[in-house]
Design an enzyme around this catalytic site. Structure first.
Site, PDB file in Angstrom:
ATOM      1  N   LYS A   1      -2.089  -1.352  -6.266  1.00 14.71           N
ATOM      2  CA  LYS A   1      -2.802  -2.616  -6.068  1.00 14.71           C
ATOM      3  C   LYS A   1      -3.945  -2.784  -7.077  1.00 14.71           C
ATOM      4  CE  LYS A   1      -1.377  -2.801  -1.261  1.00 14.71           C
ATOM      5  NZ  LYS A   1      -1.612  -2.436   0.131  1.00 14.71           N
TER       6      LYS A   1
ATOM      7  N   VAL B   1      -0.572   5.365   0.807  1.00 18.80           N
ATOM      8  CA  VAL B   1       0.012   6.156   1.890  1.00 18.80           C
ATOM      9  C   VAL B   1       0.959   7.250   1.384  1.00 18.80           C
ATOM     10  CG1 VAL B   1      -0.252   4.387   3.680  1.00 18.80           C
ATOM     11  CG2 VAL B   1       1.874   4.497   2.353  1.00 18.80           C
TER      12      VAL B   1
ATOM     13  N   SER C   1      -0.274   2.098  -2.364  1.00 15.11           N
ATOM     14  CA  SER C   1      -1.330   1.090  -2.509  1.00 15.11           C
ATOM     15  C   SER C   1      -2.224   1.273  -3.737  1.00 15.11           C
ATOM     16  CB  SER C   1      -2.211   1.059  -1.264  1.00 15.11           C
ATOM     17  OG  SER C   1      -1.631   0.218  -0.313  1.00 15.11           O
TER      18      SER C   1
ATOM     19  N   TYR D   1      -8.979   1.309   2.973  1.00 15.44           N
ATOM     20  CA  TYR D   1      -8.681   0.619   4.233  1.00 15.44           C
ATOM     21  C   TYR D   1      -9.957   0.551   5.079  1.00 15.44           C
ATOM     22  CZ  TYR D   1      -4.311   2.586   2.458  1.00 15.44           C
ATOM     23  OH  TYR D   1      -3.291   2.983   1.648  1.00 15.44           O
TER      24      TYR D   1
ATOM     25  N   TYR E   1       6.240  -6.995  -4.523  1.00 13.54           N
ATOM     26  CA  TYR E   1       5.207  -6.139  -3.928  1.00 13.54           C
ATOM     27  C   TYR E   1       5.747  -4.732  -3.639  1.00 13.54           C
ATOM     28  CZ  TYR E   1       2.319  -4.180  -0.205  1.00 13.54           C
ATOM     29  OH  TYR E   1       1.577  -3.327   0.569  1.00 13.54           O
TER      30      TYR E   1
HETATM   31  N1  GLU Z   1       3.906  -0.288   0.556  1.00 12.96           N
HETATM   32  C1  GLU Z   1       3.064   0.125   1.629  1.00 12.96           C
HETATM   33  C2  GLU Z   1       3.045  -0.921   2.715  1.00 12.96           C
HETATM   34  O1  GLU Z   1       3.021  -2.079   2.403  1.00 12.96           O
HETATM   35  C3  GLU Z   1       1.700   0.348   1.066  1.00 12.96           C
HETATM   36  C4  GLU Z   1       0.852   1.014   2.056  1.00 12.96           C
HETATM   37  C5  GLU Z   1      -0.338   1.673   1.449  1.00 12.96           C
HETATM   38  O2  GLU Z   1      -0.258   2.551   0.599  1.00 12.96           O
HETATM   39  O3  GLU Z   1      -1.419   1.278   1.906  1.00 12.96           O
HETATM   40  O4  GLU Z   1       3.082  -0.619   3.866  1.00 12.96           O
END
Ligand code: GLU
Length: 321
Positions: free
Chosen positions: A67, A261, A64, A243, A191
């Site tokens: 992002k 993650v 993530s 999060y 993504y």
């Molecule tokens: N590619 C992971 C997912 O979509 C990203 C999760 C993350 O790092 O928050 O579940």
């Protein structure tokens, strides 16, 4: 600044000795194979000096954290029009939650939860096929770092394509609301490949320099985003970057940060440093357990919290409470 190198080494030694290391994310097959004993840290300061220790040169899946870079690109493409399709509020729910989307008509709370990043991927696909959008994303990150060896781990991306049912649900749900415009498979493919970006701590800290330096990449002197946009991305990192533990991260670390993650965290001390830590074990909210602890230690030693009165200068010696 020898002191900072010493601090970073001390933190890494402390984390190496930690017995409670959190839980590896095993819902993405390739991440489950990572050794939980790994720990790396890299700090790049405003003068371009680098302080590294531990497994700082081991590449990991940034997940993530990507992002932040895809958001930066999307803002460059569509500017503030993005905010008609994605919100700017902390979600208070898990990164892959679907519940809010129903009451909020398919508009994700922010660009750092999965739903928000999926909309961002959709924006990046408006002009391209997935292959080109992914290549452009990789080019952008390579430029930020100044390193053409950075790659996407296609195994990780494939693993997510095979198991990412929740993300499929999120994308389809938003498509039903008209907030995903491109075919869902293409959007998710893009993504997943963004998330599968593999970098080491040093590369990640270098990539974050434009956010430390008011939108300018200090290595090239080129503007990546305007100063205002850099501030706003940092505001989103502070309020939404961890999060539903973002408030807690602001409380205990006090820096804008984005976790993934894979166990990485990119944290920015505006005007002072870009910092990357990596420890694959996660806490119950999906954030790197020791990564966060390491950042707490670093901020206590340096006074880099954005809430520090008069903040900023490196202060060593007695640590503060
Ligand atoms: N590619 C992971 C997912 O979509 C990203 C999760 C993350 O790092 O928050 O579940």
């Amino acid at each position: 600044m020898a002191d900072l190198q010493h601090i970073v080494e001390e933190i890494v030694a402390e984390m190496a000795a930690a017995t409670e290391r959190g839980r590896i994310a095993d819902y993405i097959p390739d991440l489950a194979k990572v050794d939980p004993a790994r720990f790396g840290m890299a700090v790049v300061d405003a003068e371009g000096r680098e302080y590294v220790a531990g497994d700082h040169a081991t590449r990991f899946s940034v997940q993530s954290i990507a992002k932040v870079f895809s958001l930066t690109m999307a803002l460059g493409m569509v500017g503030d029009a993005l905010w008609r399709r994605v919100g700017r509020e902390p979600s208070g729910t898990a990164f892959n939650s679907i519940v809010q989307l129903e009451t909020e008509h398919g508009i994700p709370r922010n660009p750092f939860i999965n739903a928000g990043a999926i909309v961002v991927a959709d924006v990046l696909l408006a002009r391209h096929e997935p292959r080109e959008a992914i290549a452009e994303f990789l080019r952008f990150v390579r430029q930020l770092v100044g390193d053409a060896t950075i790659v996407i781990d296609h195994e990780v991306a494939r693993g997510e394509e095979a198991t990412g049912f929740r993300n499929v649900a999120l994308a389809n749900y938003m498509r039903a609301f008209g907030n995903v415009h491109q075919p869902v498979e293409k959007v998710l493919g893009t993504y997943f490949h963004q998330c599968a970006l593999a970098m080491d701590c040093r590369q990640l800290a270098l990539a974050g320099r434009y956010l430390m330096a008011g939108g300018v990449n200090p290595a090239t002197g080129r503007s990546v985003v305007t100063a205002q946009r850099a501030r706003r991305i940092l505001a989103l990192m502070l309020t939404c970057g961890h999060y539903d533990a973002s408030g807690d991260f602001a409380f205990s670390v006090g820096l804008p940060g984005k976790s993934g993650v894979g166990g990485g965290i990119l944290a920015i001390a505006p005007g002072s440093a870009s910092i990357a830590v990596w420890s694959p074990g996660l806490d119950s909210k999906g954030n790197s357990l020791l990564g966060r602890r390491a950042l707490e230690r670093l901020v206590r030693h340096t006074g880099w919290s954005v809430f520090e009165a008069g903040g900023g200068p490196l202060r060593t010696g007695a640590s503060r409470g």
